[in-house]
Structure formats: structure tokens, C-alpha cells
Write a protein that holds these residues in place. Structure first.
Motif, PDB file in Angstrom:
ATOM      1  N   GLU A  22      10.825   4.950  10.053  1.00  0.00           N
ATOM      2  CA  GLU A  22      11.692   4.900  10.875  1.00  0.00           C
ATOM      3  C   GLU A  22      11.407   3.009  12.158  1.00  0.00           C
ATOM      4  N   GLN A  23      10.068   3.353  11.918  1.00  0.00           N
ATOM      5  CA  GLN A  23       9.284   3.243  12.824  1.00  0.00           C
ATOM      6  C   GLN A  23       8.044   1.965  12.904  1.00  0.00           C
ATOM      7  N   GLY A  24       8.195   1.818  11.134  1.00  0.00           N
ATOM      8  CA  GLY A  24       7.204   0.830  10.566  1.00  0.00           C
ATOM      9  C   GLY A  24       6.455   1.771   9.411  1.00  0.00           C
ATOM     10  N   PRO A  25       5.522   0.915   8.490  1.00  0.00           N
ATOM     11  CA  PRO A  25       4.823   1.666   7.331  1.00  0.00           C
ATOM     12  C   PRO A  25       3.465   1.903   7.640  1.00  0.00           C
ATOM     13  N   VAL A  26       2.953   2.016   9.290  1.00  0.00           N
ATOM     14  CA  VAL A  26       1.414   2.622   9.858  1.00  0.00           C
ATOM     15  C   VAL A  26       1.914   3.146  10.891  1.00  0.00           C
ATOM     16  N   ARG A  27       1.104   4.438  11.178  1.00  0.00           N
ATOM     17  CA  ARG A  27       1.101   5.310  12.254  1.00  0.00           C
ATOM     18  C   ARG A  27      -0.632   5.213  12.776  1.00  0.00           C
ATOM     19  N   LEU A  39      -3.110   6.217   9.109  1.00  0.00           N
ATOM     20  CA  LEU A  39      -2.001   6.388   7.886  1.00  0.00           C
ATOM     21  C   LEU A  39      -1.151   5.895   7.916  1.00  0.00           C
ATOM     22  N   ILE A  40      -1.719   5.532   6.548  1.00  0.00           N
ATOM     23  CA  ILE A  40      -0.140   4.718   6.150  1.00  0.00           C
ATOM     24  C   ILE A  40       0.623   4.971   5.335  1.00  0.00           C
ATOM     25  N   LEU A  41       2.152   4.645   5.273  1.00  0.00           N
ATOM     26  CA  LEU A  41       3.487   6.031   5.126  1.00  0.00           C
ATOM     27  C   LEU A  41       4.046   4.808   4.184  1.00  0.00           C
ATOM     28  N   GLY A  42       3.937   3.839   3.831  1.00  0.00           N
ATOM     29  CA  GLY A  42       4.943   3.495   2.836  1.00  0.00           C
ATOM     30  C   GLY A  42       4.442   3.025   1.179  1.00  0.00           C
ATOM     31  N   TYR A  43       5.576   3.636   0.589  1.00  0.00           N
ATOM     32  CA  TYR A  43       4.893   2.927  -1.223  1.00  0.00           C
ATOM     33  C   TYR A  43       4.219   2.003  -1.007  1.00  0.00           C
ATOM     34  N   ASP A  44       4.904   0.489  -1.024  1.00  0.00           N
ATOM     35  CA  ASP A  44       4.506  -0.550  -1.548  1.00  0.00           C
ATOM     36  C   ASP A  44       3.148  -1.379  -0.825  1.00  0.00           C
ATOM     37  N   GLU A  45       3.176  -0.284   0.601  1.00  0.00           N
ATOM     38  CA  GLU A  45       1.779  -0.331   1.460  1.00  0.00           C
ATOM     39  C   GLU A  45       0.702   0.209   0.951  1.00  0.00           C
ATOM     40  N   GLY A  46       0.705   1.546   0.821  1.00  0.00           N
ATOM     41  CA  GLY A  46      -0.057   1.922   0.326  1.00  0.00           C
ATOM     42  C   GLY A  46      -0.275   1.636  -0.905  1.00  0.00           C
ATOM     43  N   ARG A  47       0.578   1.850  -2.098  1.00  0.00           N
ATOM     44  CA  ARG A  47       0.137   0.730  -3.600  1.00  0.00           C
ATOM     45  C   ARG A  47      -1.268   0.182  -2.970  1.00  0.00           C
ATOM     46  N   ALA A  48      -1.086  -1.156  -2.006  1.00  0.00           N
ATOM     47  CA  ALA A  48      -1.924  -1.764  -2.309  1.00  0.00           C
ATOM     48  C   ALA A  48      -3.189  -1.655  -1.269  1.00  0.00           C
ATOM     49  N   ALA A  49      -2.871  -0.787  -0.586  1.00  0.00           N
ATOM     50  CA  ALA A  49      -3.828  -0.520   0.005  1.00  0.00           C
ATOM     51  C   ALA A  49      -5.133   0.500  -0.486  1.00  0.00           C
ATOM     52  N   LEU A  50      -4.290   1.061  -1.161  1.00  0.00           N
ATOM     53  CA  LEU A  50      -5.880   1.862  -2.611  1.00  0.00           C
ATOM     54  C   LEU A  50      -6.113   0.821  -3.180  1.00  0.00           C
TER      55      LEU A  50
END
Length: 397
Positions: A22-27, A39-50
Motif C-alpha cells: 500500500e506504500q509502494g512497490p519497494v521497501r 525488497l521489491i514487492l510488486g509483480y511488474d516491478e519484480g518481473r522487470a528487475a529479474l
């Protein structure tokens, strides 16, 4: 400010992920050692980071990043002999290593393992049949993949308890009272002996293939590291796929009954188990070689980054009703096996083992039920491996 990952987190990481997303895709997070990580939390952001080449994995450069972030800190206690594998490499080394090991996981080679997987599963279930209650992990989920990966590598592992202890040490969850330094020494000696035997008596197994692959030109530390990666990854991941998936069904009895009545649904159920509460929480760590932007946050160069596979798999922006188990839903593209060049090379084998494991288990023990309260279940305190320490189940009504 960093979030501390404690026992409450490991018991139910999704409770934390829902709040953090709720506070953003990274923590920023702290594993309890005072070292900040991202730590990257979002699906789109995580897939891109991988798939982002600015996030690197080379273990030698990674040690330099750690030394700079923690001056004077002791170097990673794991010896090089257990670190030189493709998960700790970038291209071109990663490309060379993956091409060599990928020969063992072609569709044809994996299909050839089906008879031994089925035979092993049925023998283990036969052994369980005389009991009213068992720990499903130790009775079934552990020995099944250990037997299969040992067959693939042509390795005879006589003492499964010892191997299990080694595996726990390697993934950072050693048994109480264990000596990690001694365990690493035993592992190293075991693997060196294994390679010596293969040089003297090569066969049609993966280790022999790696030793004789002139194109890959693997060094001995690389072969040892790859053998270890396959033994541990091929073991722990499938153990927790079976354990976590079974627990999900015991919490959703209607789906257990439906899968038992219609085994054709089980392949789809495997994908849902992987998405819903998969065996890997976070991908193994990377580090930034230049700044990257995730959402509205800029992560500087020289930072350690974890990608939350489990967090992305329950991102409501990508999956409707992500906290509901639905083995008939379209869960294509989940991140449980990663994405990009480090996508799990053993994914076809894990899927086959999971399909056979659940098909045989549900047919043999239709009255399977949890033998303890949920509050008594314990999860390993490990940011990468997500699994139970035990799963006591009743086999009879």
C-alpha cells in the motif's frame, strides 16, 4: 527506516506484504543483522528487475559490495567450493554454466524420470500406510526429491538425515547445536569424493556430462558448485512445493476433494500452489551496478536487492483475488520459478514431481488431515526458502 524481518514475518509474510504494498512497490528491510537491503514487492516491478542487467549476481563482486557496506565484517563463511554455481554468476559465465546443466533438463530427459518418480512416491506411501499419523515432510516430501535428484546425478546418499542437515546448513537454517564450519567441510569432502569416482567411472549421468563437456570448460570448483546447487535446490524446492501445497489444500478441503475426484486438474493446481504459497519467498540476492528506479524510488548503485517472488505472486494489480486459492484460475506468468536468464532450470522436473506427488497422495489417503493446530506449525526463518519445519498429518479418519 528498515522493516525488521522476524519470526512473525516468516510465519506469514503475506500479511506484511499486503501492508507494505500500500506504500509502494519497494521497501527497505533488515534480516536482523543490521544490514539494510531493498525488497521489491510488486509483480511488474519484480518481473522487470529479474531481467534487469543492472542487477548483478557475481559472487566475487558481491563480496566487495558487502565489504563496502560493512567495513571490517567477516567474509561470507561459506567456502568457495559451495558458491561457484550459476545462481552466483552473470554472463558470460552464467551462460556457459546454464548451457551445460540444461542438457539434463530437456523435456525428453525429464520424461525419462517419470517411472522412478512414480515408483518412489508409491513406495513411500506404502511405508506411510501402516501409521495413523506422520510428519509428511520427513515421510514423503523430503525423500521423494532426494531420491530423484540422486538418480539424476547417480549419487548414492545412504544417510538422508545427514544430507537433510547439510541442506539446512546451506540454506541458512542449521539444526540446533550444529557446526556450520564442520558441515561445510563434510559437504566439500563428499562432493570431491563424488567427482573423483565419476572421473574413474563415468556414466550417463549429469556429473559425468559436466566433467566431459569440452564446450563448457567447467573448472572443478564450478562442477562442485553446480552439483551442490542441484542437490540442494532440487531437494528443498520440491519439499516445500509439496508441503506448502498440501497445507493449502488442508485449509481448503473442498479443493482437496475436487482434485482427488478429477486428477486432470492437478497440473493447474501445481501452478496455483506455486503462486499462492510457493517454496521460494525471495529470489537470491542481487546488487546494483548503477542506480535503478522502482516506482518512485531510486535505488543507488552498490546496494543489495532482493526480489519478492511470493510478494509479486499476490499483487492484486496483477492477479484478481490473490489471497484466494483457486486451482482452476489462470495463473500464467507467476514468478515462483523466477524470470529472465535465471529462470529455474529445474522447473519441468519440479512440476512433474509435484504432479505425481499430489496425484498419488490424494488417491492413497483421501482422509488426510492436519494433526496439529495451525499455531503449532513452524516456518524456517529464511528469506529465500519458504517452508515448514514439519507437517504432522493424520492419514485415517
Amino acid at each position: 527506516m528498515s522493516e525488521l524481518l522476524d519470526a512473525w514475518f516468516f510465519a506469514d509474510p503475506h500479511r506484511f506484504y499486503r501492508r507494505w504494498r500500500e506504500q509502494g512497490p519497494v521497501r527497505r528491510v533488515d534480516f536482523g543483522d543490521g544490514l539494510d537491503r531493498w525488497l521489491i514487492l510488486g509483480y511488474d516491478e519484480g518481473r522487470a528487475a529479474l531481467a534487469d542487467p543492472r542487477l548483478c549476481k557475481d559472487i566475487r563482486r558481491f563480496d566487495t559490495v558487502l565489504a563496502r557496506k560493512r567495513p571490517g565484517a567477516r567474509r561470507n563463511p561459506r567456502p568457495d567450493i559451495v558458491l561457484r554455481h550459476m545462481l552466483n554468476a552473470d554472463p558470460p559465465d552464467h551462460t556457459r554454466l546454464r548451457k551445460a546443466v540444461g542438457k539434463a533438463f530437456t523435456p525428453r530427459r525429464v520424461a525419462q524420470l517419470q517411472p522412478i518418480i512414480s515408483q518412489t512416491a508409491n513406495e513411500l506411501l506404502d511405508g506411510m500406510a501402516g501409521h495413523d499419523q506422520v510428519d509428511l515432510l520427513e515421510a514423503f516430501a523430503v525423500p521423494l526429491p532426494v531420491t530423484v535428484i540422486s538418480h539424476l546425478l547417480d549419487v548414492s546418499i545412504q544417510d538422508r538425515d545427514t544430507f537433510r542437515a547439510w541442506s539446512r546448513t546451506l540454506v541458512g537454517t542449521p539444526d540446533p547445536g550444529s557446526d556450520p564450519a564442520r558441515a561445510y567441510g563434510e559437504i566439500g569432502q563428499f562432493l570431491r569424493n563424488m567427482l573423483r569416482d565419476k572421473r574413474a567411472h563415468p556414466g550417463d549421468d549429469l556429473l559425468s556430462t559436466l566433467l566431459t563437456d569440452d564446450d563448457a570448460r567447467l573448472s572443478e570448483p564450478e562442477i562442485v558448485g553446480m552439483a551442490l546447487l542441484l542437490l540442494v535446490a532440487g531437494h528443498e524446492t520440491t519439499v516445500n512445493l509439496i508441503g506448502n501445497g498440501t497445507l493449502a489444500l488442508l485449509h481448503n478441503r473442498a479443493w482437496l476433494e475436487r482434485l482427488r475426484a478429477d486428477p486432470e486438474l492437478i497440473p493447474g493446481a501445481i501452478e496455483e500452489f506455486l503462486r499462492f504459497n510457493g517454496p521460494v519467498d525471495m529470489a537470491t540476492p542481487r546488487f546494483t551496478v548503477e542506480p535503478i528506479t522502482v516506482g518512485d524510488t531510486v535505488i543507488p548503485a552498490g546496494e543489495i536487492v532482493y526480489i519478492g517472488l511470493a510478494a509479486g505472486n499476490r499483487d492484486p494489480r496483477h492477479y484478481p483475488d490473490p489471497d484466494d486459492l483457486d486451482p482452476t484460475a489462470d495463473r500464467a506468468g507467476h514468478l515462483a520459478f523466477g524470470h529472465g536468464i535465471h529462470f529455474c532450470v529445474g522447473a519441468p522436473l519440479a512440476r512433474l514431481e509435484g504432479k505425481i506427488a499430489f496425484s498419488t497422495l490424494l488417491q492413497r489417503f483421501p482422509h488426510l488431515s492436519l494433526a496439529v493446530e495451525d499455531s503449532r506449525l513452524r516456518w524456517y526463518a529464511n528469506p529465500v526458502i519458504h517452508g515448514l519445519t514439519a507437517l504432522p498429518v493424520r492419514l485415517q479418519p
